[in-house]
Design an enzyme around this catalytic site. Structure first.
Site, PDB file in Angstrom:
ATOM      1  N   TYR A 124       0.856  -1.194   0.000  1.00 49.94           N
ATOM      2  CA  TYR A 124       0.000   0.000   0.000  1.00 49.94           C
ATOM      3  C   TYR A 124       0.882   1.229   0.000  1.00 49.94           C
ATOM      4  O   TYR A 124       1.826   1.310   0.790  1.00 49.94           O
ATOM      5  CB  TYR A 124      -0.883   0.033   1.256  1.00 49.94           C
ATOM      6  CG  TYR A 124      -2.319  -0.310   0.940  1.00 49.94           C
ATOM      7  CD1 TYR A 124      -3.034   0.446   0.015  1.00 49.94           C
ATOM      8  CD2 TYR A 124      -2.955  -1.389   1.553  1.00 49.94           C
ATOM      9  CE1 TYR A 124      -4.342   0.120  -0.306  1.00 49.94           C
ATOM     10  CE2 TYR A 124      -4.262  -1.711   1.230  1.00 49.94           C
ATOM     11  CZ  TYR A 124      -4.953  -0.950   0.302  1.00 49.94           C
ATOM     12  OH  TYR A 124      -6.238  -1.273  -0.010  1.00 49.94           O
ATOM     13  N   GLU A 173      -0.575   4.681  -0.305  1.00 47.02           N
ATOM     14  CA  GLU A 173      -1.473   5.847  -0.425  1.00 47.02           C
ATOM     15  C   GLU A 173      -0.694   7.132  -0.174  1.00 47.02           C
ATOM     16  O   GLU A 173       0.123   7.205   0.747  1.00 47.02           O
ATOM     17  CB  GLU A 173      -2.628   5.728   0.563  1.00 47.02           C
ATOM     18  CG  GLU A 173      -3.733   4.835   0.028  1.00 47.02           C
ATOM     19  CD  GLU A 173      -4.793   4.524   1.073  1.00 47.02           C
ATOM     20  OE1 GLU A 173      -4.499   4.600   2.272  1.00 47.02           O
ATOM     21  OE2 GLU A 173      -5.912   4.195   0.671  1.00 47.02           O
ATOM     22  N   ASP A 223      -7.889  14.533 -24.235  1.00 45.53           N
ATOM     23  CA  ASP A 223      -7.750  13.118 -23.879  1.00 45.53           C
ATOM     24  C   ASP A 223      -7.049  12.443 -25.049  1.00 45.53           C
ATOM     25  O   ASP A 223      -7.645  12.231 -26.104  1.00 45.53           O
ATOM     26  CB  ASP A 223      -9.149  12.525 -23.644  1.00 45.53           C
ATOM     27  CG  ASP A 223      -9.088  11.035 -23.330  1.00 45.53           C
ATOM     28  OD1 ASP A 223      -8.024  10.417 -23.510  1.00 45.53           O
ATOM     29  OD2 ASP A 223     -10.129  10.485 -22.907  1.00 45.53           O
ATOM     30  N   THR A 260      -4.330   7.184 -21.557  1.00 46.21           N
ATOM     31  CA  THR A 260      -4.092   5.830 -21.052  1.00 46.21           C
ATOM     32  C   THR A 260      -2.637   5.521 -21.374  1.00 46.21           C
ATOM     33  O   THR A 260      -1.991   6.228 -22.155  1.00 46.21           O
ATOM     34  CB  THR A 260      -4.997   4.782 -21.730  1.00 46.21           C
ATOM     35  OG1 THR A 260      -4.790   4.867 -23.136  1.00 46.21           O
ATOM     36  CG2 THR A 260      -6.452   4.981 -21.403  1.00 46.21           C
ATOM     37  N   LYS A 308      -2.248   2.016 -24.979  1.00 48.14           N
ATOM     38  CA  LYS A 308      -2.637   1.964 -26.390  1.00 48.14           C
ATOM     39  C   LYS A 308      -1.376   2.211 -27.228  1.00 48.14           C
ATOM     40  O   LYS A 308      -0.476   1.381 -27.208  1.00 48.14           O
ATOM     41  CB  LYS A 308      -3.763   2.958 -26.655  1.00 48.14           C
ATOM     42  CG  LYS A 308      -5.033   2.599 -25.835  1.00 48.14           C
ATOM     43  CD  LYS A 308      -6.206   3.479 -26.136  1.00 48.14           C
ATOM     44  CE  LYS A 308      -7.441   3.039 -25.371  1.00 48.14           C
ATOM     45  NZ  LYS A 308      -7.727   3.837 -24.180  1.00 48.14           N
ATOM     46  N   ARG A 362      -1.800  -1.493 -18.620  1.00 50.66           N
ATOM     47  CA  ARG A 362      -3.142  -0.925 -18.629  1.00 50.66           C
ATOM     48  C   ARG A 362      -3.256   0.117 -17.508  1.00 50.66           C
ATOM     49  O   ARG A 362      -3.113  -0.239 -16.334  1.00 50.66           O
ATOM     50  CB  ARG A 362      -4.111  -2.077 -18.392  1.00 50.66           C
ATOM     51  CG  ARG A 362      -5.549  -1.870 -18.703  1.00 50.66           C
ATOM     52  CD  ARG A 362      -6.206  -3.209 -18.944  1.00 50.66           C
ATOM     53  NE  ARG A 362      -5.814  -3.661 -20.260  1.00 50.66           N
ATOM     54  CZ  ARG A 362      -6.359  -3.241 -21.390  1.00 50.66           C
ATOM     55  NH1 ARG A 362      -7.345  -2.357 -21.367  1.00 50.66           N
ATOM     56  NH2 ARG A 362      -5.945  -3.711 -22.541  1.00 50.66           N
TER      57      ARG A 362
HETATM   58  N1  DSN Z   1     -12.387   1.237 -24.801  1.00 53.55           N
HETATM   59  C1  DSN Z   1     -11.360   2.053 -25.379  1.00 53.55           C
HETATM   60  C2  DSN Z   1     -11.387   2.016 -26.853  1.00 53.55           C
HETATM   61  O1  DSN Z   1     -11.509   0.940 -27.350  1.00 53.55           O
HETATM   62  O2  DSN Z   1     -11.258   3.022 -27.520  1.00 53.55           O
HETATM   63  C3  DSN Z   1     -11.381   3.435 -24.868  1.00 53.55           C
HETATM   64  O3  DSN Z   1     -11.409   3.418 -23.501  1.00 53.55           O
END
Ligand code: DSN
Length: 412
Positions: A51, A53, A197, A223, A226, A232
């Site tokens: 942990y 925090e 974003d 994120t 990707k 993730r």
């Molecule tokens: N679910 C993702 C996508 O496929 O674009 C975005 O969070």
């Protein structure tokens, strides 16, 4: 045999089946990628046991000295990658990163403006079925139905009328370049905060394949899994002045203990992304996407906006009298994984759709180039044009298997 297989055969065999699915097929989901062994190792490390925090130097638990080091590394590397003044690497996901910005700068009921989900936006940008659509008063913008691209004049018009507190730019299914500077200018004209974003295109932005919004807009969320090709998770970047409210919104505002194994893996990913080879990788993602787009167009398929500038292609299947669902299922049988997707002016439900989203980040990680993209484009067109013929699907599936064999997931 793996250690897990000796202690929990059921789970081990599920993981092995998934490994084989990934190895034997072609992953064309635009939001997915294949991480390095180094990222996998950090994810599966003892860092998960703790942990932590709080933030480096200010934790609520003892024994965090190595977690401080890992989180500082992750923050510093992310700042270096994007030239950001401040980074927060604790959000568990892209949605959590977005939520943190909303909590930092808006109150319940405040007006929010964002791209509608059905025209390329994201659930967490204000869809009525998401917390974001329930907590804020959302006005969507979309694409021009003729060009199927964002019309910045219309965005400005809506912004002047609505006077939103926050304008979000960034999308999940938009194949064209996004003009972050134009969004920031519009936001300034109406005294709104601008949030980008970049979950889908973070790797492209970090490597100069797409304009980066960092230092241009007020807040950037992403994120890490990707085009950035990490574990993730999510992350936030902003100016130093805005850092305290962002950090407070993430913890204690919205999350408890950070996932320290993921943060260690984010640090590994950001270092990988700082290497020159990562720029080459992202350049190849775009070249691959454009090579596949050209073949699909030659085959008579209709591409939303007529092509792509980034890692994804959005197909309109209406002229083939197919739904996205039918296409996703048929291509899945041929070991090609894609997802059905709504398209501008969609007439079907999100579970059926008229479109298909295709992305090249994962197959590019496997080392595939334009030649393979052209072959994959032909595979896709062959299945879609003869969708009720099981023999065709089987034949394409066998060719896909053969091709995938030549590009092992983890050759080392
Ligand atoms: N679910 C993702 C996508 O496929 O674009 C975005 O969070």
């Amino acid at each position: 045999m793996s250690y897990l297989a000796t202690t929990d055969y059921e789970v081990a065999s599920i993981i092995e089946k998934e490994r084989l699915r990934q190895q034997n097929g072609l992953e064309l989901i635009a939001s997915e990628n294949l991480v390095s062994k180094a990222v996998l190792e950090a994810m599966g490390s003892v860092m998960t046991n703790k942990y932590a925090e709080g933030y480096p130097g200010k934790r609520y638990y003892g024994g965090c000295e190595f977690h401080d080091m890992a989180e500082n590394l992750a923050r510093d590397r992310l700042k270096e990658l994007f030239g950001a003044e401040h980074a927060n690497v604790q959000p568990h996901s892209g949605t959590q990163a977005n939520m943190a910005i909303y909590f930092a700068v808006m109150g319940c009921g405040d007006p929010l403006m964002s791209m509608s989900l059905s025209q390329g936006g994201h659930l967490s940008h204000g869809s009525p079925v998401s917390f974001s659509g329930r907590l804020y008063q959302v006005t969507p913008y979309g694409v021009d139905l003729k060009t199927e691209t964002i019309d910045y004049g219309v965005v400005e018009e809506i912004a002047r009328k609505v006077r939103p507190k926050v304008i979000i730019c960034g999308a999940s299914a938009y194949p064209r370049t996004i003009d972050f500077s134009a969004f920031q200018e519009i936001a300034e004209q109406v005294d709104a905060i601008c949030m980008a974003d970049i979950a889908h295109i973070a790797g492209l932005c970090a490597t100069g394949m797409h304009e980066s919004p960092v230092g241009v807009v007020d807040y950037t969320t992403t994120t890490t899994h990707k085009t950035l090709r990490g574990p993730r998770g999510g992350a936030i970047m902003c100016d130093a002045d805005n850092a305290p409210k962002v950090d407070k919104a993430v913890f204690p505002g919205m999350q408890g203990g950070p996932l320290m194994n993921t943060i260690a893996a984010k640090a590994v990913c950001f270092r990988e992304a700082l290497r020159p080879s990562f720029r080459e990788y992202n350049r190849q993602i775009v070249k691959n996407s454009q090579a596949m787009a050209a073949v699909l167009a030659d085959e008579g398929l209709r591409l939303i906006s007529g092509g792509t500038d980034n890692h994804l292609i959005l197909l309109d299947l209406t002229n083939l009298s197919l739904t996205g669902l039918e296409a996703e299922v048929a291509l899945g049988k041929a070991h090609i994984t894609v997802n059905k997707n709504t398209i501008p002016n969609e007439s079907r439900s999100p579970f059926v759709t008229s479109g298909l989203r295709i992305g090249t980040p994962a197959v590019t990680t496997r080392g595939m180039k334009e030649e393979e993209m052209r072959r994959i484009g032909h595979f896709i067109a062959t299945v879609l044009k003869d969708i009720h013929n099981e023999a065709t699907i089987k034949k394409v599936g066998a060719e896909v298997h053969e091709m995938a064999k030549g590009f092992p997931l983890y050759p080392e």
